[in-house]
Design a protein around this motif. Structure first.
Motif, short mmCIF file in Angstrom:
data_model
loop_
_atom_site.label_atom_id
_atom_site.label_comp_id
_atom_site.label_asym_id
_atom_site.label_seq_id
_atom_site.Cartn_x
_atom_site.Cartn_y
_atom_site.Cartn_z
N ILE A 194 0.83 -1.20 0.00
CA ILE A 194 0.00 0.00 0.00
C ILE A 194 0.87 1.26 0.00
CG2 ILE A 194 -0.25 0.48 2.48
CD1 ILE A 194 -3.09 0.31 -0.15
N ALA A 195 2.18 1.07 0.22
CA ALA A 195 3.12 2.19 0.15
C ALA A 195 3.71 2.36 -1.24
CB ALA A 195 4.25 2.00 1.16
N ALA A 196 3.31 1.52 -2.20
CA ALA A 196 3.83 1.62 -3.57
C ALA A 196 3.57 3.01 -4.13
CB ALA A 196 3.22 0.56 -4.46
N GLU A 197 4.58 3.59 -4.75
CA GLU A 197 4.51 4.99 -5.20
C GLU A 197 4.02 5.09 -6.63
OE1 GLU A 197 8.52 6.14 -4.41
OE2 GLU A 197 8.14 6.53 -2.28
N ASP A 198 2.80 4.66 -6.85
CA ASP A 198 2.20 4.80 -8.19
C ASP A 198 0.80 5.39 -8.11
OD1 ASP A 198 0.98 2.63 -7.01
OD2 ASP A 198 1.10 1.32 -8.76
N TYR A 199 0.56 6.18 -7.08
CA TYR A 199 -0.69 6.92 -6.98
C TYR A 199 -0.41 8.36 -7.41
CZ TYR A 199 -4.99 8.92 -5.05
OH TYR A 199 -6.19 9.58 -4.88
N GLY A 200 -0.79 8.68 -8.62
CA GLY A 200 -0.51 10.02 -9.12
C GLY A 200 0.96 10.19 -9.43
N ASN A 201 1.50 11.33 -9.05
CA ASN A 201 2.88 11.69 -9.36
C ASN A 201 3.82 11.17 -8.27
OD1 ASN A 201 5.08 12.82 -10.63
ND2 ASN A 201 4.75 14.86 -9.76
N GLY A 202 3.94 9.85 -8.20
CA GLY A 202 4.89 9.25 -7.26
C GLY A 202 4.44 9.23 -5.82
N ALA A 239 13.73 8.17 7.44
CA ALA A 239 14.16 8.00 6.06
C ALA A 239 14.37 6.51 5.81
CB ALA A 239 15.45 8.78 5.82
N ALA A 240 14.03 6.05 4.62
CA ALA A 240 14.11 4.62 4.37
C ALA A 240 14.51 4.35 2.92
CB ALA A 240 12.76 3.95 4.66
N ALA A 241 15.16 3.21 2.75
CA ALA A 241 15.49 2.75 1.40
C ALA A 241 14.30 2.01 0.84
CB ALA A 241 16.72 1.83 1.46
N TYR A 242 14.40 1.63 -0.42
CA TYR A 242 13.31 0.91 -1.06
C TYR A 242 13.43 -0.60 -0.77
CZ TYR A 242 11.81 5.05 -3.60
OH TYR A 242 11.31 6.29 -3.91
N ILE A 243 12.28 -1.25 -0.65
CA ILE A 243 12.25 -2.70 -0.44
C ILE A 243 12.89 -3.37 -1.65
CG2 ILE A 243 10.74 -4.70 -0.18
CD1 ILE A 243 8.73 -2.88 1.23
N GLN A 244 13.71 -4.36 -1.37
CA GLN A 244 14.44 -5.06 -2.43
C GLN A 244 13.76 -6.37 -2.80
OE1 GLN A 244 17.46 -3.65 -3.94
NE2 GLN A 244 16.27 -2.01 -2.93
N ASP A 245 13.81 -6.69 -4.08
CA ASP A 245 13.27 -7.95 -4.60
C ASP A 245 14.44 -8.93 -4.74
OD1 ASP A 245 12.05 -10.04 -5.82
OD2 ASP A 245 11.48 -8.97 -7.64
N ARG A 246 14.47 -9.92 -3.88
CA ARG A 246 15.56 -10.89 -3.89
C ARG A 246 15.09 -12.26 -4.37
NH1 ARG A 246 16.29 -7.57 0.53
NH2 ARG A 246 18.32 -6.51 0.63
N SER A 247 13.98 -12.27 -5.10
CA SER A 247 13.46 -13.55 -5.60
C SER A 247 14.30 -14.08 -6.76
CB SER A 247 12.00 -13.38 -6.05
OG SER A 247 11.90 -12.39 -7.05
N GLY A 248 14.96 -13.17 -7.51
CA GLY A 248 15.78 -13.60 -8.63
C GLY A 248 17.23 -13.76 -8.22
N ASP A 300 15.09 -3.09 -6.77
CA ASP A 300 13.91 -2.52 -6.12
C ASP A 300 12.67 -3.36 -6.45
OD1 ASP A 300 15.49 -0.54 -5.14
OD2 ASP A 300 14.90 0.95 -6.64
N ALA A 301 11.95 -3.79 -5.40
CA ALA A 301 10.72 -4.53 -5.61
C ALA A 301 9.64 -3.60 -6.17
CB ALA A 301 10.25 -5.15 -4.30
#
Length: 335
Positions: free
Chosen positions: A83-91, A232-241, A246-247
């Motif tokens: 729900i924190a994904a930054e794709d609502y409007g302009n980031g 302040a926080a970094a972005y969640i990482q996708d380690r499935s591959g 960045d996930a």
């Protein structure tokens, strides 16, 4: 002028009476000891201003449209990391849209009773049914995603048991009140298995909607290390591959439509700039009744005595600090 005290009158009146008696007794004691009343003016003024602010004075005027009086509204809100994904409007994070729509719905249904349920790894009742929209606004404003390290996968229907219990309790206590459910989320299933059906009895839900947030392109999510929004926080990482990156979370509208079908309500995608009217119309397939009644509006004035009390307290603090500085022993010269 009208008053809406922060506590019931049966609490406020004894408090006011007790304060008046205490100030009167203090004044009498001061006179008996030969002291003037000047020193009591500031404390008495502060107390009077704080009590006035607690009474919440206001000026009547205007009106707000009332909802059907017998209406219970349940907000079921996704607070998983996605729900924190930054794709609502302009980031902006999706949660911004969720907060905005909850309060827009509450504004349209003024006079109804509201309950807030959130879900991530588990579902929690954040607020039972109440007409206090101020409490709803406060809780909505502090909604935050689940702490990232606690995220172990989630299901879009994990709230089904809690929601059923709340709906049944509302029906049993007040069967005459319509029950409306708003489910707000992105439909992303991360538990590794298909979600169980909502299994909500159709007779328990009289209206509502599933509101979807996000885009097909998706957005990155910042890590949540604590419930302090200023971190302040970094972005969640996708380690499935094989390599980390960045996930990205993407809305799953098919899943949201399934949830809507199971609840027996429509699905509505939400994006910045979307009006409230289409969302409310979609959520009223004839089950919700309009009313021509209105609630009296008012302009809150409690801030004025509260601000005055703050200024007095600040002035007194400065005065005391000056007196303390004058009491400091002066330096003696070596002889």
């Amino acid at each position: 002028m009208t008053f809406q005290p922060i506590w019931p009158w049966w609490i406020m009146l004894p408090v006011i009476a007790g304060v008046v008696v205490l100030l009167g007794w203090t004044a009498v004691r001061s006179r008996q000891h030969g002291a003037g009343l000047r020193g009591l003016l500031l404390p008495a003024g502060l107390v009077a201003l704080l009590l006035l602010a607690a009474l919440r004075p206001g000026l009547p005027g205007g009106s707000v449209r009332a909802a059907e009086a017998d209406l219970n509204v349940f907000f079921v809100v996704d607070t998983t990391s996605s729900i924190a994904a930054e794709d609502y409007g302009n980031g902006s994070p999706r949660l911004d849209g969720v907060r905005k729509d909850i309060m827009a719905i509450a504004g349209e249904l003024a006079g109804a009773r509201f309950s807030l349920i959130t879900f991530d790894s588990q579902a929690v009742v954040r607020m039972p049914l109440t007409t206090d929209t101020s409490a709803l606004g406060t809780l909505t404003g502090v909604l935050e995603p689940q702490i990232t390290q606690y995220s172990t996968g989630s299901s879009v229907t994990v709230a089904r048991t809690v929601l059923n219990e709340r709906l049944k309790a509302a029906r049993d206590s007040h069967p005459e009140r319509a029950r409306v459910v708003y489910y707000l989320g992105d439909g992303e299933q991360t538990s590794g298995k298909a979600p169980e059906p909502m299994h909500v009895d159709a007779s328990l839900v009289n209206g509502g909607a599933v509101l979807g947030y996000g885009t097909g392109q998706g957005g990155r999510m910042k890590e949540k290390s604590s419930y302090s929004s200023g971190d302040a926080a970094a972005y969640i990482q996708d380690r499935s591959g094989g390599s980390a990156g960045d996930a990205v979370s993407r809305i799953d509208e098919d899943r949201l439509r399934e949830v809507a079908a199971q609840l027996g309500v429509p699905y509505v995608h939400r994006a910045p700039g979307d009006g409230t009217a289409p969302m409310m119309q979609a959520a009223r397939p004839g089950a919700l009744k309009e009313t021509s009644e209105s609630l009296e509006g008012r302009t809150e004035l409690y801030w004025a005595p509260a601000l005055a009390a703050f200024v007095l307290a600040l002035w007194e603090s400065i005065r005391v600090l000056r007196q303390l500085r004058q009491l400091r022993p002066g330096r003696t010269e070596a002889g």
